[in-house]
Design an enzyme around this catalytic site. Structure first.
Site, short mmCIF file in Angstrom:
data_model
loop_
_atom_site.label_atom_id
_atom_site.label_comp_id
_atom_site.label_asym_id
_atom_site.label_seq_id
_atom_site.Cartn_x
_atom_site.Cartn_y
_atom_site.Cartn_z
CG ASP A 7 5.88 4.09 1.54
OD1 ASP A 7 5.87 4.88 2.51
OD2 ASP A 7 4.90 3.92 0.80
CG PHE A 47 -1.90 1.22 1.09
CD1 PHE A 47 -3.07 1.12 0.35
CD2 PHE A 47 -1.60 2.45 1.65
CE1 PHE A 47 -3.92 2.21 0.19
CE2 PHE A 47 -2.44 3.55 1.49
CZ PHE A 47 -3.61 3.42 0.76
CE LYS A 86 0.05 6.79 6.71
NZ LYS A 86 -1.35 6.96 6.47
N1 PLP Z 1 2.65 4.80 1.90
C1 PLP Z 1 2.26 4.09 2.98
C2 PLP Z 1 3.13 3.00 3.49
C3 PLP Z 1 1.04 4.38 3.61
O1 PLP Z 1 0.65 3.66 4.67
C4 PLP Z 1 0.24 5.42 3.09
C5 PLP Z 1 -1.06 5.74 3.71
O2 PLP Z 1 -1.60 5.02 4.51
C6 PLP Z 1 0.69 6.13 1.97
C7 PLP Z 1 1.90 5.80 1.41
C8 PLP Z 1 -0.15 7.22 1.37
O3 PLP Z 1 -0.17 8.33 2.19
P1 PLP Z 1 -1.31 9.46 1.96
O4 PLP Z 1 -2.60 8.87 2.42
O5 PLP Z 1 -0.86 10.62 2.80
O6 PLP Z 1 -1.31 9.78 0.51
#
Ligand code: PLP
Length: 425
Positions: free
Chosen positions: A233, A146, A274
């Protein structure tokens, strides 16, 4: 009367239902105030927040230092765009690059934007530095990943809900199983078109899957051997959530102050979002060293709001709070306690299969089939008992409280969770 005043929960939910797109399925609770580990609904009921806005509110709700930084910067200068310099961005970039150990930072706003940014940088690096023929670069990703929900990102997702009817999809991604080092080795072997490997150190959204202890280290070594960029990530796992400043920092269980200088796995590119802002403001970033980041030149990439003075002030304050309050160490200690208490319960439970996680990013798996509604019903009962959590993928409930929680509060939460679970046995 303003529509913002005096709404009941039912009225607020009805408004969202009628006037908002139905792109989420929220738990029926309407929140109006937050402080530290607590939130209150519009009827005045108090809850423990056990989701932390998907790990954005690591520093606790409305942290005074972070909110203070927002307020004072908002009174001074909010947005210049990058057409001009501002006097906060460089200070923030210096602070964050020194903390995380990279030469440069590229500021964005949301997690998905930062992932998109990393994908672009990786591709450009592949053509200009690695020498891959134009339009042929491939990025390896993991199944059940994700990384957000933009068009390119869902192109390499295998979640049908995120993908179906959103094609045609962006090309150039190869999916391999997560936590499978042999699969990574096989895909990199004799393939000189691979530019990067994009991975979550723990797959949070998929259900808090923690890979084998040596997976990331071995994956990084394979990437290095094949001149492939290792892209972490850490949008969800970063900023002390897993008991260290970053989840790629290894098993040292130290506080962030000691950890930040000696990461066990140093990504070539680090993606943050976040809790980089403590949940106060959308702030995300990609960090990398000069040999990678210097492929980006004026006009290649940008965002009107990325790197604005409020974001810079808020992010600096949010990172300082993590260090000043030793939240990585607290997450580590409370995470151990949480899993050990939950395991005591699970030993005699018929409905909870297991608890897994690191630091304060944890999940329990309910013994129910994937499409069952037991996990949802448990979350409704938890809400009634004063604790807010949400299922992630069917029968898995993610537990991720703010990292400012103390031991007494955590044990109180364990007691709410276990007494609620008992009513489902
Ligand atoms: N990458 C990871 C690992 C995430 O958990 C999330 C969101 O939950 C994102 C990217 C995407 O972040 P955003 O919702 O701020 O676009």
């Amino acid at each position: 009367m303003s529509v913002l005043q005096g709404l009941t929960s039912q009225e607020a939910m009805a408004l969202e239902d009628k006037y908002g797109a139905h792109n989420y399925h929220p738990l029926p609770v309407v929140l109006t105030r937050g402080e530290g580990v607590y939130v209150w609904d519009v009827e005045g009921k108090k809850y423990y927040d056990f989701l932390s806005a998907y790990s954005a509110v690591n520093q606790g709700h409305c942290h005074p230092k972070i909110v203070g930084a927002l307020k004072s910067q908002a009174d001074t200068l909010t947005l210049t765009s990058r057409a001009f310099y501002n006097d906060l961005l460089g200070r923030y970039e210096k602070y964050a690059t020194e903390l995380f150990g990279f030469d440069k930072l590229l500021p964005m706003n949301t997690g998905a934007e930062a992932v998109e940014t990393a994908v672009k940088i990786c591709r450009k690096w592949a053509y200009e530095k690695k020498g891959i023929a134009e339009n042929e670069a491939q990025i390896v990703v993991c199944e059940n990943n994700f990384h957000g929900r933009t068009t390119t990102i869902i192109s390499f997702s295998n979640d049908p809900v995120a993908r179906k009817n959103f094609g045609p999809y962006t090309q150039g991604f190869i999916k391999i199983p997560y936590d499978d080092i042999d699969a990574l080795e096989a895909v990199l072997k004799d393939n000189d078109k691979i530019a990067g490997f994009l991975v979550e150190p723990i797959q949070g959204e998929a259900g808090v899957y923690v890979p084998a202890a040596d997976y990331l280290k071995k994956a990084k070594a394979l990437c290095e051997a094949n001149n492939v960029l290792f892209i972490a990530d850490e949008v969800q796992t970063g900023i002390a959530r897993t008991g260290r400043l970053l989840a790629t920092c290894g098993n040292c269980s130290c506080s962030d102050k000691n950890c930040s200088g000696t990461p066990e796995v140093k990504p070539d590119m680090l993606i943050l979002g976040k809790a980089l802002s403590g949940g106060v403001y959308p702030v995300s970033a990609v960090l990398a060293n000069d040999d990678i980041m210097d492929v980006i030149r004026p006009g290649n990439h940008g965002s009107t709001f990325g790197g604005n003075p409020i974001a810079a002030a808020v992010a600096m304050a949010a990172l300082e709070v993590i260090q000043d309050e030793e939240l990585a160490e607290n997450a580590f200690q409370l995470g151990e306690l949480f899993r050990s208490e939950m395991n005591k319960y699970i030993a005699n439970s018929k409905i909870v299969k297991l608890v897994r996680g690191k630091g304060l990013l944890n999940a329990i798996v309910i013994d129910d089939h994937e499409e069952g509604d037991t996990a949802w019903n448990i979350c409704l009962a938890l809400r009634d008992n004063g604790l807010l959590a949400k299922p992630t993928h069917g029968n898995i409930i993610r537990f991720a409280p703010p990292l400012v929680m103390n031991k007494e509060q955590l044990l109180d939460c364990v007691s709410i969770i276990t007494s609620t679970l008992k009513t489902f046995e």
